[in-house]
Design a protein around this motif. Structure first.
Motif, PDB file in Angstrom:
ATOM      1  N   ALA A 118       0.828  -1.205   0.000  1.00  0.00           N
ATOM      2  CA  ALA A 118       0.000   0.000   0.000  1.00  0.00           C
ATOM      3  C   ALA A 118       0.865   1.260   0.000  1.00  0.00           C
ATOM      4  CB  ALA A 118      -0.929   0.005   1.204  1.00  0.00           C
ATOM      5  N   TYR A 119       0.429   2.219  -0.789  1.00  0.00           N
ATOM      6  CA  TYR A 119       1.060   3.526  -0.885  1.00  0.00           C
ATOM      7  C   TYR A 119      -0.024   4.581  -0.731  1.00  0.00           C
ATOM      8  CZ  TYR A 119       5.090   1.057  -2.710  1.00  0.00           C
ATOM      9  OH  TYR A 119       6.154   0.211  -2.843  1.00  0.00           O
ATOM     10  N   ARG A 120       0.394   5.794  -0.559  1.00  0.00           N
ATOM     11  CA  ARG A 120      -0.556   6.900  -0.479  1.00  0.00           C
ATOM     12  C   ARG A 120      -0.782   7.445  -1.881  1.00  0.00           C
ATOM     13  NH1 ARG A 120      -0.215  12.361   3.181  1.00  0.00           N
ATOM     14  NH2 ARG A 120      -2.281  13.129   2.604  1.00  0.00           N
ATOM     15  N   CYS A 121      -1.971   7.965  -2.123  1.00  0.00           N
ATOM     16  CA  CYS A 121      -2.265   8.623  -3.394  1.00  0.00           C
ATOM     17  C   CYS A 121      -2.920   9.971  -3.129  1.00  0.00           C
ATOM     18  CB  CYS A 121      -3.149   7.753  -4.286  1.00  0.00           C
ATOM     19  SG  CYS A 121      -4.828   7.483  -3.691  1.00  0.00           S
ATOM     20  N   ILE A 122      -2.891  10.808  -4.126  1.00  0.00           N
ATOM     21  CA  ILE A 122      -3.501  12.134  -4.025  1.00  0.00           C
ATOM     22  C   ILE A 122      -5.001  12.041  -4.249  1.00  0.00           C
ATOM     23  CG2 ILE A 122      -3.561  14.447  -5.052  1.00  0.00           C
ATOM     24  CD1 ILE A 122      -0.537  13.927  -5.798  1.00  0.00           C
ATOM     25  N   ASP A 123      -5.403  11.256  -5.257  1.00  0.00           N
ATOM     26  CA  ASP A 123      -6.806  11.117  -5.629  1.00  0.00           C
ATOM     27  C   ASP A 123      -7.051   9.654  -6.002  1.00  0.00           C
ATOM     28  OD1 ASP A 123      -8.952  10.957  -7.830  1.00  0.00           O
ATOM     29  OD2 ASP A 123      -9.279  12.979  -7.032  1.00  0.00           O
ATOM     30  N   ALA A 124      -7.883   8.957  -5.236  1.00  0.00           N
ATOM     31  CA  ALA A 124      -8.096   7.526  -5.444  1.00  0.00           C
ATOM     32  C   ALA A 124      -8.672   7.217  -6.822  1.00  0.00           C
ATOM     33  CB  ALA A 124      -9.004   6.964  -4.352  1.00  0.00           C
TER      34      ALA A 124
END
Length: 180
Positions: free
Chosen positions: A13-19
């Motif tokens: 899992a990574y972070r995203c700006i807009d799913a």
């Protein structure tokens, strides 16, 4: 105490700006299938009030790439002490022809692509997703004998690296690209 027997990576899992943008980009650029979404207002493991959207993408072969959109957290960044080329997600493609086809597809979509880069036993291309994560596509080109030799010298190389912090040359042939 028994050491756990791991079957595979369940997901990374990574972070995203807009799913939504992330799901659409990975489907369009890399053919991944959007399989699952979890959304909560409270984090189940900690109980914190922190709404999130957690999306999962099938990468093939039982591999899953996931992202979190965290709208109440500060803007995402990256580790400024680590060069951008170090932290990346690498996916294997079938062969060199598939690697070149992927490069052409990505470039036709307006993605800047670096490579192919020769790594001795595989070739890679590199690019960034819309969240700033570096992505690598790799095609294996090595022989069974080359992979066996790399496995044999891996402990020797790690030991030498631990002592010297300089690149060991136990597999010098990896650094000598064949002449075309």
């Amino acid at each position: 105490m028994t050491v756990p027997h791991l079957k595979r990576i369940h997901h990374v899992a990574y972070r995203c700006i807009d799913a939504k943008e992330t799901v659409d980009w990975y489907a369009r650029m890399l053919g991944m299938t959007f399989t699952t979404a979890f959304a909560e207002d409270k984090v189940p493991s900690t109980g914190e009030d922190d709404p999130y959207m957690h999306v999962f993408l099938d990468c093939g072969g039982g591999n899953v790439l996931a992202f979190f959109e965290l709208p109440n957290q500060p803007a995402m960044g990256r580790d400024a002490s680590t060069p951008a080329w170090v932290q990346h997600i690498a996916f294997e493609v079938e062969d060199e022809a598939a690697l070149l086809a992927a490069k052409a597809h990505l470039e036709a979509q307006g993605v800047d692509v670096l490579g192919p880069t020769w790594h001795g036993v595989f070739k890679s291309i590199y690019f960034f997703d819309p969240n700033g994560h570096r992505i690598e596509l790799a095609a294996n080109i090595g022989t069974a004998e080359q992979y066996a030799e790399l496995k044999r010298v891996a402990p020797l190389m790690l030991e030498e690296w631990s002592r010297t912090k300089r690149a060991p040359r136990h597999a010098q042939w990896l650094h000598e690209e064949p002449k075309a």
